[in-house]
Scaffold this motif. Structure first.
Motif, PDB file in Angstrom:
ATOM      1  N   LEU A 140      -7.765  -0.211   5.882  1.00  0.00           N
ATOM      2  CA  LEU A 140      -6.441  -0.492   5.325  1.00  0.00           C
ATOM      3  C   LEU A 140      -5.332   0.029   6.237  1.00  0.00           C
ATOM      4  N   ARG A 141      -5.505   1.227   6.762  1.00  0.00           N
ATOM      5  CA  ARG A 141      -4.475   1.781   7.655  1.00  0.00           C
ATOM      6  C   ARG A 141      -4.367   0.967   8.939  1.00  0.00           C
ATOM      7  N   ASP A 168       0.419   5.600  -0.310  1.00  0.00           N
ATOM      8  CA  ASP A 168       1.137   5.770   0.962  1.00  0.00           C
ATOM      9  C   ASP A 168       1.317   4.445   1.695  1.00  0.00           C
ATOM     10  N   LEU A 169       0.348   3.548   1.536  1.00  0.00           N
ATOM     11  CA  LEU A 169       0.389   2.252   2.217  1.00  0.00           C
ATOM     12  C   LEU A 169       1.102   1.179   1.399  1.00  0.00           C
ATOM     13  N   GLY A 170       1.609   1.544   0.238  1.00  0.00           N
ATOM     14  CA  GLY A 170       2.343   0.586  -0.587  1.00  0.00           C
ATOM     15  C   GLY A 170       1.500  -0.171  -1.573  1.00  0.00           C
ATOM     16  N   LEU A 171       0.240   0.245  -1.782  1.00  0.00           N
ATOM     17  CA  LEU A 171      -0.652  -0.450  -2.693  1.00  0.00           C
ATOM     18  C   LEU A 171      -0.401  -0.020  -4.140  1.00  0.00           C
ATOM     19  N   TYR A 172      -0.947  -0.813  -5.054  1.00  0.00           N
ATOM     20  CA  TYR A 172      -0.966  -0.491  -6.472  1.00  0.00           C
ATOM     21  C   TYR A 172      -2.380  -0.060  -6.840  1.00  0.00           C
ATOM     22  N   VAL A 173      -2.517   0.621  -7.980  1.00  0.00           N
ATOM     23  CA  VAL A 173      -3.815   1.107  -8.438  1.00  0.00           C
ATOM     24  C   VAL A 173      -4.011   0.664  -9.883  1.00  0.00           C
ATOM     25  N   SER A 174      -5.146   0.022 -10.155  1.00  0.00           N
ATOM     26  CA  SER A 174      -5.421  -0.501 -11.491  1.00  0.00           C
ATOM     27  C   SER A 174      -6.577   0.264 -12.128  1.00  0.00           C
ATOM     28  N   PHE A 175      -6.408   0.603 -13.409  1.00  0.00           N
ATOM     29  CA  PHE A 175      -7.423   1.359 -14.136  1.00  0.00           C
ATOM     30  C   PHE A 175      -8.075   0.498 -15.208  1.00  0.00           C
TER      31      PHE A 175
END
Length: 268
Positions: A140-141, A168-175
């Motif tokens: 990703l980086r 930090d990379l601008g992503l979203y996180v889904s739970f």
């Protein structure tokens, strides 16, 4: 209303039940859902579900479990399929070193191909990551340095390091329902600490039903159970979590018209 940002309504678990399934979701306050593709070659079945129901949108892509059998599908072919108005995301693609059902090099190559599609189309990449935190962060980086692309870490169950790297990379996180499991204290700690404007909720149905439905077939209506635990974890009102995660969804899934949610809400 809530959005189930990740489910698999084309799976045989739901054959003949879509109308009732969507009705139960609406009654639970879940107005929209995105059914996720796991094989590009089975995309027509995924699209058919989305086309049949105004509350359902879809993605196109190859799951890492299937990266070996679909190795070499060009990015341009996947990108062409995203032109359909119901296709609002790319993937799911990623790395799964827990099951290792496909050669790791095929998984990595497939992930990079899907990143290229997300970068070209501007559609969010739905990322599957399991037991591959180090390689996932490195890819990703590296790829972000080659040009930004929207993405989310779906059904998050990885370590804090990958979550923070994603943010930090601008992503979203889904739970998903995993957040509700009794032994998920560490995961709830991560969910508690992430920025509110990067959180989404999902089911990954038919898998990972939340407590108290664990072990049974999951479905989009149960998104509300995960949202309730997320609200409790973060010490905020349930309606606040609904509003925040839905706002985040539309910010990331830009191709989904907000009128679709309003139309679904009117039917409730």
């Amino acid at each position: 209303m809530l959005v189930d940002s990740h489910c698999h309504l084309d799976f045989p678990d739901f054959d003949g039940e879509h109308v009732a399934l969507i009705q139960r979701a609406r009654e639970a306050g879940v107005g929209l859902m995105v059914t996720i593709c796991t094989r590009v070659r089975k995309f027509p079945q995924v699209l058919a579900v989305a086309e049949a129901h105004p509350q359902v949108f879809c993605s196109v892509g190859t799951h890492p479990h299937n990266a070996g059998e679909e190795a070499g599908i060009p990015a341009r072919d996947i990108a062409a399929l995203t032109e359909h108005p119901k296709v609002v995301a790319v993937g799911e693609a990623g790395l799964d070193y827990f099951y290792d059902k496909s050669p790791r090099e095929d998984q990595k190559s497939g992930l990079r191909t899907h990143i290229a599609v997300a970068r070209e189309t501007g559609l969010p990449l739905v990322i599957h990551a399991r037991d591959a935190d180090e390689d996932m962060e490195a890819i990703l980086r590296e790829e972000m340095r080659n040009g930004a692309f929207p993405a989310l870490l779906h059904c998050f169950s990885s370590g804090r390091g990958l979550a923070l790297a994603g943010i930090d990379l601008g992503l979203y996180v889904s739970f998903s329902g995993i957040l509700t499991f009794k032994r998920s204290e560490e995961l709830r700690g991560i969910a508690r600490d992430l920025p509110a404007d990067r959180l989404l909720v999902e089911t990954d149905a038919p898998y990972l039903a939340p407590q108290p439905r664990r072990g049974k077939r999951n479905e989009p209506a149960y998104t509300a159970m995960t949202a309730a635990v997320l609200a409790e974890t973060r010490g905020v009102d349930f309606h606040q979590i609904c509003a925040q995660t839905t706002e985040n969804f539309f910010r990331l899934f830009k191709k989904v018209p907000k009128t679709a949610l309003a139309a679904s809400e009117a039917l409730t």
